[in-house]
Every structure is written in C-alpha cells, then in structure tokens.
Design a protein around this motif. Structure first.
Motif, PDB file in Angstrom:
ATOM      1  N   ASP A   1      -2.219  -4.371   7.486  1.00 25.17           N
ATOM      2  CA  ASP A   1      -1.189  -3.428   7.059  1.00 25.17           C
ATOM      3  C   ASP A   1      -0.411  -3.967   5.868  1.00 25.17           C
ATOM      4  O   ASP A   1      -0.048  -3.227   4.953  1.00 25.17           O
ATOM      5  CB  ASP A   1      -0.220  -3.143   8.210  1.00 25.17           C
ATOM      6  CG  ASP A   1      -0.857  -2.257   9.279  1.00 25.17           C
ATOM      7  OD1 ASP A   1      -1.941  -1.726   8.992  1.00 25.17           O
ATOM      8  OD2 ASP A   1      -0.278  -2.119  10.363  1.00 25.17           O
ATOM      9  N   ARG A   2      -0.142  -5.291   5.880  1.00 22.27           N
ATOM     10  CA  ARG A   2       0.565  -5.887   4.740  1.00 22.27           C
ATOM     11  C   ARG A   2      -0.287  -5.815   3.486  1.00 22.27           C
ATOM     12  O   ARG A   2       0.213  -5.578   2.390  1.00 22.27           O
ATOM     13  CB  ARG A   2       0.921  -7.339   5.065  1.00 22.27           C
ATOM     14  CG  ARG A   2       2.016  -7.488   6.100  1.00 22.27           C
ATOM     15  CD  ARG A   2       2.672  -8.856   5.992  1.00 22.27           C
ATOM     16  NE  ARG A   2       1.716  -9.940   6.159  1.00 22.27           N
ATOM     17  CZ  ARG A   2       1.433 -10.510   7.315  1.00 22.27           C
ATOM     18  NH1 ARG A   2       1.998 -10.074   8.435  1.00 22.27           N
ATOM     19  NH2 ARG A   2       0.573 -11.518   7.381  1.00 22.27           N
ATOM     20  N   LEU A   3      -1.595  -6.001   3.623  1.00 24.41           N
ATOM     21  CA  LEU A   3      -2.483  -5.960   2.460  1.00 24.41           C
ATOM     22  C   LEU A   3      -2.476  -4.589   1.818  1.00 24.41           C
ATOM     23  O   LEU A   3      -2.548  -4.455   0.599  1.00 24.41           O
ATOM     24  CB  LEU A   3      -3.911  -6.325   2.877  1.00 24.41           C
ATOM     25  CG  LEU A   3      -4.177  -7.793   3.228  1.00 24.41           C
ATOM     26  CD1 LEU A   3      -5.579  -7.957   3.772  1.00 24.41           C
ATOM     27  CD2 LEU A   3      -3.966  -8.687   2.018  1.00 24.41           C
ATOM     28  N   PHE A   4      -2.392  -3.544   2.643  1.00 22.96           N
ATOM     29  CA  PHE A   4      -2.475  -2.196   2.107  1.00 22.96           C
ATOM     30  C   PHE A   4      -1.114  -1.597   1.791  1.00 22.96           C
ATOM     31  O   PHE A   4      -1.035  -0.509   1.243  1.00 22.96           O
ATOM     32  CB  PHE A   4      -3.182  -1.274   3.120  1.00 22.96           C
ATOM     33  CG  PHE A   4      -4.675  -1.337   3.041  1.00 22.96           C
ATOM     34  CD1 PHE A   4      -5.373  -0.501   2.206  1.00 22.96           C
ATOM     35  CD2 PHE A   4      -5.379  -2.249   3.803  1.00 22.96           C
ATOM     36  CE1 PHE A   4      -6.746  -0.556   2.135  1.00 22.96           C
ATOM     37  CE2 PHE A   4      -6.756  -2.315   3.745  1.00 22.96           C
ATOM     38  CZ  PHE A   4      -7.455  -1.461   2.910  1.00 22.96           C
TER      39      PHE A   4
ATOM     40  N   MET B   1       0.817   5.545  -3.437  1.00 23.50           N
ATOM     41  CA  MET B   1       0.199   6.857  -3.291  1.00 23.50           C
ATOM     42  C   MET B   1       1.219   7.978  -3.476  1.00 23.50           C
ATOM     43  O   MET B   1       0.908   9.023  -4.034  1.00 23.50           O
ATOM     44  CB  MET B   1      -0.470   6.930  -1.917  1.00 23.50           C
ATOM     45  CG  MET B   1      -1.494   8.042  -1.769  1.00 23.50           C
ATOM     46  SD  MET B   1      -0.747   9.655  -1.596  1.00 23.50           S
ATOM     47  CE  MET B   1       0.337   9.394  -0.213  1.00 23.50           C
ATOM     48  N   TRP B   2       2.449   7.782  -3.008  1.00 25.98           N
ATOM     49  CA  TRP B   2       3.477   8.819  -3.134  1.00 25.98           C
ATOM     50  C   TRP B   2       4.027   8.811  -4.563  1.00 25.98           C
ATOM     51  O   TRP B   2       4.729   7.898  -4.967  1.00 25.98           O
ATOM     52  CB  TRP B   2       4.598   8.568  -2.125  1.00 25.98           C
ATOM     53  CG  TRP B   2       4.144   8.723  -0.703  1.00 25.98           C
ATOM     54  CD1 TRP B   2       3.718   7.732   0.123  1.00 25.98           C
ATOM     55  CD2 TRP B   2       4.052   9.936   0.033  1.00 25.98           C
ATOM     56  NE1 TRP B   2       3.367   8.263   1.344  1.00 25.98           N
ATOM     57  CE2 TRP B   2       3.570   9.608   1.320  1.00 25.98           C
ATOM     58  CE3 TRP B   2       4.341  11.280  -0.254  1.00 25.98           C
ATOM     59  CZ2 TRP B   2       3.362  10.576   2.312  1.00 25.98           C
ATOM     60  CZ3 TRP B   2       4.133  12.233   0.728  1.00 25.98           C
ATOM     61  CH2 TRP B   2       3.653  11.882   1.993  1.00 25.98           C
TER      62      TRP B   2
ATOM     63  N   ASP C   1      -6.516   3.315  10.570  1.00 28.39           N
ATOM     64  CA  ASP C   1      -6.459   2.176   9.670  1.00 28.39           C
ATOM     65  C   ASP C   1      -5.726   2.590   8.404  1.00 28.39           C
ATOM     66  O   ASP C   1      -5.493   3.780   8.164  1.00 28.39           O
ATOM     67  CB  ASP C   1      -7.872   1.678   9.336  1.00 28.39           C
ATOM     68  CG  ASP C   1      -8.742   2.786   8.777  1.00 28.39           C
ATOM     69  OD1 ASP C   1      -8.540   3.174   7.601  1.00 28.39           O
ATOM     70  OD2 ASP C   1      -9.623   3.294   9.505  1.00 28.39           O
ATOM     71  N   PRO C   2      -5.328   1.616   7.579  1.00 29.96           N
ATOM     72  CA  PRO C   2      -4.570   1.939   6.365  1.00 29.96           C
ATOM     73  C   PRO C   2      -5.315   2.860   5.397  1.00 29.96           C
ATOM     74  O   PRO C   2      -4.678   3.642   4.697  1.00 29.96           O
ATOM     75  CB  PRO C   2      -4.308   0.557   5.746  1.00 29.96           C
ATOM     76  CG  PRO C   2      -4.334  -0.369   6.900  1.00 29.96           C
ATOM     77  CD  PRO C   2      -5.384   0.165   7.821  1.00 29.96           C
ATOM     78  N   VAL C   3      -6.646   2.762   5.337  1.00 29.42           N
ATOM     79  CA  VAL C   3      -7.385   3.642   4.435  1.00 29.42           C
ATOM     80  C   VAL C   3      -7.270   5.090   4.896  1.00 29.42           C
ATOM     81  O   VAL C   3      -7.083   6.009   4.097  1.00 29.42           O
ATOM     82  CB  VAL C   3      -8.862   3.208   4.350  1.00 29.42           C
ATOM     83  CG1 VAL C   3      -9.642   4.157   3.456  1.00 29.42           C
ATOM     84  CG2 VAL C   3      -8.972   1.788   3.831  1.00 29.42           C
ATOM     85  N   SER C   4      -7.379   5.304   6.217  1.00 30.05           N
ATOM     86  CA  SER C   4      -7.196   6.656   6.752  1.00 30.05           C
ATOM     87  C   SER C   4      -5.776   7.148   6.502  1.00 30.05           C
ATOM     88  O   SER C   4      -5.550   8.315   6.202  1.00 30.05           O
ATOM     89  CB  SER C   4      -7.501   6.672   8.252  1.00 30.05           C
ATOM     90  OG  SER C   4      -8.838   6.289   8.502  1.00 30.05           O
ATOM     91  N   ARG C   5      -4.796   6.236   6.614  1.00 26.40           N
ATOM     92  CA  ARG C   5      -3.412   6.600   6.333  1.00 26.40           C
ATOM     93  C   ARG C   5      -3.242   7.034   4.887  1.00 26.40           C
ATOM     94  O   ARG C   5      -2.560   8.008   4.589  1.00 26.40           O
ATOM     95  CB  ARG C   5      -2.493   5.406   6.671  1.00 26.40           C
ATOM     96  CG  ARG C   5      -1.047   5.530   6.198  1.00 26.40           C
ATOM     97  CD  ARG C   5      -0.362   6.779   6.710  1.00 26.40           C
ATOM     98  NE  ARG C   5      -0.349   6.824   8.158  1.00 26.40           N
ATOM     99  CZ  ARG C   5      -0.052   7.926   8.855  1.00 26.40           C
ATOM    100  NH1 ARG C   5       0.217   9.062   8.226  1.00 26.40           N
ATOM    101  NH2 ARG C   5      -0.070   7.908  10.171  1.00 26.40           N
ATOM    102  N   PHE C   6      -3.870   6.296   3.972  1.00 26.99           N
ATOM    103  CA  PHE C   6      -3.819   6.663   2.559  1.00 26.99           C
ATOM    104  C   PHE C   6      -4.369   8.068   2.363  1.00 26.99           C
ATOM    105  O   PHE C   6      -3.781   8.896   1.664  1.00 26.99           O
ATOM    106  CB  PHE C   6      -4.624   5.652   1.740  1.00 26.99           C
ATOM    107  CG  PHE C   6      -4.643   5.916   0.263  1.00 26.99           C
ATOM    108  CD1 PHE C   6      -3.725   5.309  -0.586  1.00 26.99           C
ATOM    109  CD2 PHE C   6      -5.574   6.787  -0.296  1.00 26.99           C
ATOM    110  CE1 PHE C   6      -3.739   5.561  -1.949  1.00 26.99           C
ATOM    111  CE2 PHE C   6      -5.591   7.043  -1.664  1.00 26.99           C
ATOM    112  CZ  PHE C   6      -4.670   6.420  -2.485  1.00 26.99           C
TER     113      PHE C   6
END
Length: 363
Positions: A5-8, A15-16, A283-288
């Motif tokens: 999570d810290r990496l992403f 993104m925002w 995962d962070p990619v899905s969150r993105f």
C-alpha cells in the motif's frame, strides 16, 4: 500500512486530478486501447543519454508498478508523458565562464567579446552535461472518447500544450484545441458576484480575484470571504472584474474557475470519497482502476453542465461534440433566486481576509 500500500500510495494520490485544462477533439478518437498502446510504445520514455539536455516520452500511468502505457476504463483512456531534464545551475555556468574569460584576457592581453563568450558558454554546458543531475516529472491526462475531450492535469496551459504536442508528434495528427465558450467567462463570473442568479447546481465559494482593466487600478485577492458581501460588489461597481472565482457543484466538487476556463484547485467532496471508501478493492491496482472510474464518470457529468452554465461552447457546425452539447443548451435550467444586493453603506459581512494590491499582476 502494508508495504504494497505504501508503494502504491503516490501513484493512487496522483490519480485524482487537481488542475484541469480542457481540450476539444477536432474529430472522434477512433483508436482502440490496444492500437493506442502500440502507437505510444513507439515513443516510449527512454531517459537522457550522457549528452542529452532533455528527453520525453510515454510512461505507464501506474509508474514503476505498471506496464501498460494506456490505462483504459469504459471509454476513458489515461496516459502519462514523462520528461527528464538535466539540471545545470546558471550560477555555476556563469562562474566557470567568468573564470575562463579572466584567464584568457590575462594570458593574451585582449578583451573577449560576446560571440566568443557565447561559444565558450556552450562548451562549458557540453562539458557539464555528463555529470549533471536530472529531474523527472510526469504529466497525466485522459481522453474522454464519448464526449470528444482530452483533459490534462496541470495548472499551466503551456505544460498542457506540451502534452498535446507530444501526442501530435507520436500519432502524426491529433486535432485538439482548448475549449472555447461563447460568452466571456470573466464577464459572467463578474455578474454572478454582482448578484445575478446562479445557474442550477452551482454556488459561490469563498475565494475570488478581482482585477481592474487599468494597469494602475490594482487587484483584489479574496480568501475565505463572503462573496455576497457589499464590499465585493463595491469593488465591481468601481470597475473591477473577476478573473478567478471559487465555485461548488452539487456539493460534490469544489474548484476555482479562471477566466481562461482553466479549472484549478479541484477537490472531490466527501460524498465522492465516501463512495470510494465503500467500494471494495483487493489490491492497490484495483483501487486505482476503481478510483479512476469514479473520477472520470463524475467529471463526464460535470463538464457539459459547466459549459452550459457558462453559456455554451463555441463549436463549429461540423464539430463531433455539437450534437451532444446542443440538447443540454436547449433545456430550461432552473436557477437560484437572485441574492438581495447589499447597500454600499451596509457593513460588509467579512468571513476572512481581503488582500489589496495597487499594482497590476498577471491573472
């Protein structure tokens, strides 16, 4: 917070979008995400060589955690152009040049003239290039295929134009021009501050900037101010006009609108963030991906309504977006009742501070 999570975290926060420059496409964008990816891959970012001063190319929107140069979601295509430039401080070059000129003049008993100094300066820069530090910057944008728009996330129109130019260079042809409004945005914002009824779903914020057409007339910058106060309207009666105005849309977005139609200090309100937090992502990619979808769908509703509120877009008859915009313009939009104008002798309702400068500053 887990390591991944810290990496992403930096990628997701990027993104925002926070500052928007709007461009209208001159023709429908007909490349599939796969074909678009292939075209961008031919101009992928490679970084500076030893003797390069600057280089740019396309990079994954997810940074080092992604591979694709195009992030596609439901007709929206996010891209990122990366620029790397060498940092050679001007003061260092000047000092080395002055030393070299002094050595020549002392050794040869002659004056070094301008043309020779310029040649010597270029030689110094070439000598420093292989040892110079570099600075890398990313510039994000996305293409709204349905509405024939490209939105660049940057406060500077010049930097936004650099991304558009990079697309033209990569694709060979990319007709896109800044969105133009039929009316004067500055005049319309000034009328709103004067008490004219606001368009539906738009309300005044707390910041504005007023400028006098006379260079010696000064500029007023208002922060956290009651913009319906008599003090603001008195400035307008004295000839000043609005060049920046904070607004809120549907209690979902807050932003500062500039006279050139730039949207800056964009903030997605709590209602959007609540929807984000309620959406599960593994995962962070899905969150993105989910956050990107939330953002673009919100902005896809916001942009046409903002354009209508500003009097409509100045489009050529054959523009691909004209058919989509005209129905909105023909609607009978409800408007808020006009605000009772405060008399000049009434005490102004000040909720913040007003900064007055008696010199012209660029908008």
């Amino acid at each position: 917070m887990p390591i991944i999570d810290r990496l992403f975290q930096g990628v997701i926060s990027n993104m925002w979008f926070k500052n928007l420059q709007l461009y209208r496409l001159g023709q429908p964008f007909d490349l599939t995400p796969e074909a678009f990816e292939e075209r961008l891959r031919a101009d992928e970012f490679k970084g500076c060589n030893r003797m390069d001063m600057l280089t740019s190319g396309w990079a994954p929107p997810l940074g080092r955690h992604g591979q694709q140069l195009v992030h596609a979601a439901n007709g929206y295509l996010m891209i990122c152009v990366r620029k790397e430039e060498k940092i050679i401080p001007a003061g260092v070059v000047k000092q080395l040049l002055d030393d070299k000129v002094a050595d020549i003049e002392a050794a040869e008993s002659r004056e070094v003239y301008r043309r020779e100094k310029l040649r010597m300066k270029e030689e110094i820069i070439v000598d420093l290039l292989p040892r110079a530090l570099t600075r890398i910057s990313d510039l994000f944008a996305y293409i709204d295929v349905r509405n024939n728009l490209i939105i660049v996330d940057n406060a500077s129109p010049a930097k936004a134009e650099a991304l558009i130019s990079q697309l033209r260079s990569t694709l060979g042809r990319f007709p896109a021009t800044p969105v133009k409004i039929k009316q004067s945005t500055s005049a319309l914002m000034t009328r709103w501050l004067s008490g004219e009824a606001m368009p539906r779903d738009l309300v005044l914020g707390g910041d504005c900037e007023l400028k006098h057409p006379d260079p010696d007339g000064g500029m007023i910058s208002c922060k956290n101010q009651d913009l319906e106060a008599g003090e603001i309207r008195n400035h307008i009666k004295n000839g000043k006009f609005a060049v920046k105005l904070a607004l809120q849309w549907k209690e979902r977005l807050s932003f500062v609108l500039h006279e050139d139609l730039s949207v800056k200090r964009l903030r997605f309100e709590d209602i959007i963030k609540e929807a984000e937090s309620e959406t599960e992502a593994d995962d962070p990619v899905s969150r993105f991906d989910l956050d990107f979808s939330l953002m673009v769908l919100e902005l896809a509703e916001f942009f046409p309504q903002l354009i209508v509120a500003l009097g409509g877009e100045d489009l050529p008859e054959d523009a691909p977006a004209k058919a989509a915009i005209e129905p909105l313009l023909s609607e009978q939009h409800a408007i808020a009742p006009p605000v009772k104008e405060q008399q000049p002798d009434e005490p102004p309702a000040v909720a913040g501070q007003v900064s007055t400068q008696h010199r012209a500053e660029p908008a």
